[in-house]
Write a protein that holds these residues in place. Structure first.
Motif, PDB file in Angstrom:
ATOM      1  N   UNK A 133     -16.731  53.466 -36.662  1.00  0.00           N
ATOM      2  CA  UNK A 133     -15.368  53.362 -36.197  1.00  0.00           C
ATOM      3  C   UNK A 133     -14.672  54.128 -37.201  1.00  0.00           C
ATOM      4  N   UNK A 134     -14.797  53.992 -38.402  1.00  0.00           N
ATOM      5  CA  UNK A 134     -14.009  54.886 -39.517  1.00  0.00           C
ATOM      6  C   UNK A 134     -14.290  56.463 -39.126  1.00  0.00           C
ATOM      7  N   UNK A 135     -15.464  56.680 -38.833  1.00  0.00           N
ATOM      8  CA  UNK A 135     -15.754  58.096 -38.561  1.00  0.00           C
ATOM      9  C   UNK A 135     -15.242  58.598 -37.493  1.00  0.00           C
TER      10      UNK A 135
ATOM     11  N   UNK B  98     -25.637  54.027 -38.643  1.00  0.00           N
ATOM     12  CA  UNK B  98     -26.892  53.875 -39.292  1.00  0.00           C
ATOM     13  C   UNK B  98     -26.633  54.133 -40.979  1.00  0.00           C
ATOM     14  N   UNK B  99     -26.936  53.288 -41.708  1.00  0.00           N
ATOM     15  CA  UNK B  99     -26.650  53.430 -42.999  1.00  0.00           C
ATOM     16  C   UNK B  99     -27.699  53.771 -43.825  1.00  0.00           C
ATOM     17  N   UNK B 100     -29.106  53.594 -43.347  1.00  0.00           N
ATOM     18  CA  UNK B 100     -30.376  53.415 -44.113  1.00  0.00           C
ATOM     19  C   UNK B 100     -30.714  52.057 -44.452  1.00  0.00           C
ATOM     20  N   UNK B 101     -29.859  51.171 -44.424  1.00  0.00           N
ATOM     21  CA  UNK B 101     -29.947  49.531 -44.749  1.00  0.00           C
ATOM     22  C   UNK B 101     -29.386  48.943 -43.543  1.00  0.00           C
TER      23      UNK B 101
ATOM     24  N   UNK C  15     -25.465  59.261 -29.138  1.00  0.00           N
ATOM     25  CA  UNK C  15     -25.502  58.953 -30.658  1.00  0.00           C
ATOM     26  C   UNK C  15     -24.702  57.786 -31.260  1.00  0.00           C
ATOM     27  N   UNK C  16     -23.894  56.923 -30.163  1.00  0.00           N
ATOM     28  CA  UNK C  16     -23.415  55.802 -30.632  1.00  0.00           C
ATOM     29  C   UNK C  16     -23.913  54.898 -31.669  1.00  0.00           C
TER      30      UNK C  16
ATOM     31  N   UNK D 201     -16.686  40.308 -30.006  1.00  0.00           N
ATOM     32  CA  UNK D 201     -17.479  41.493 -29.431  1.00  0.00           C
ATOM     33  C   UNK D 201     -18.277  42.216 -30.586  1.00  0.00           C
ATOM     34  N   UNK D 202     -18.734  43.028 -30.319  1.00  0.00           N
ATOM     35  CA  UNK D 202     -19.588  43.753 -31.084  1.00  0.00           C
ATOM     36  C   UNK D 202     -19.407  45.455 -31.167  1.00  0.00           C
ATOM     37  N   UNK D 203     -19.974  46.053 -32.024  1.00  0.00           N
ATOM     38  CA  UNK D 203     -19.985  47.614 -31.957  1.00  0.00           C
ATOM     39  C   UNK D 203     -18.575  47.993 -32.175  1.00  0.00           C
TER      40      UNK D 203
END
Length: 202
Positions: free
Chosen positions: A107-109, A96-99, A90-91, A160-162
């Motif tokens: 990352x905050x999560x 996902x934000x809906x937008x 589920x990375x 980088x990314x993600x």
């Protein structure tokens, strides 16, 4: 025994142009023409499995069924051991934000859930990449790569990314997002999976 890939055309089952370019560069010395999902008008299939290999198989098999060509698909993500392997498959969903996807939120999560777990640092983690190469006759080869390290906070680096800004690879003191691209790519989970794929191409 591993089957050698001797075909001249391959569908990389993705709409991600960066990933497509990466595989085009990898396969160009072998005389393989690479196309992507968009070239064939293919939608992204729903990923319903609970494992990286399961989701990669879904994508590869869908591309083979739609085109009649061999296909390569990957599924990848971050496993944090103090979160019992989450976010794992589920990375991307965590972003996902809906937008669209926002990996700062993801990352905050991770940080928030590690704090809530009460488990002390260092927080061991690994990036995982699974490649599935599928042929129209039903044969498949699977290649897996991992990059071990720890999760750090706060985020560091703008490359980088993600989840790269919170991941420090084993044996290093800087995050993937602080490394230059060549250094990161030489040790990444995808690089290690691709190295195994090369054995199938040579």
């Amino acid at each position: 025994m591993m089957r050698r890939f001797a075909e001249t055309s391959l569908v990389v089952a993705t709409h991600n142009t960066g990933k497509l370019d990466e595989f085009r560069a990898l396969l160009s010395p072998y005389g393989v023409t690479v196309t992507g999902n968009a070239d064939h008008g293919l939608p992204e299939p729903e990923e319903t499995e609970q494992s990286f290999v399961g989701n990669a198989r879904i994508k590869a098999r869908a591309a083979v069924a739609a085109t009649g060509l061999p296909a390569l698909a990957d599924d990848s993500g971050l496993e944090v051991f103090d979160l019992d392997g989450q976010p794992g498959v589920y990375t991307a969903d965590w972003a996902e934000t809906g937008e669209g996807r926002d990996f700062d939120i993801a990352m905050e999560r991770v940080h928030r859930e590690l704090e809530a777990s009460g488990r002390p640092a260092p927080h061991r983690a690994r990036f995982c990449c699974t490649l599935v190469l599928a042929w129209p006759d039903g044969h498949e080869e699977v290649f897996e790569g991992h990059a071990a390290g720890t999760v750090t906070w706060p985020m560091r680096g703008a490359r980088g990314h993600g989840y790269d800004p919170i991941f420090v690879p084993e044996g290093h003191e800087i995050t993937f997002a602080e490394m230059d691209t060549d250094t990161k790519n030489a040790m990444s989970h995808r690089a290690r999976a691709v190295e195994k794929l090369r054995a199938c191409l040579g």
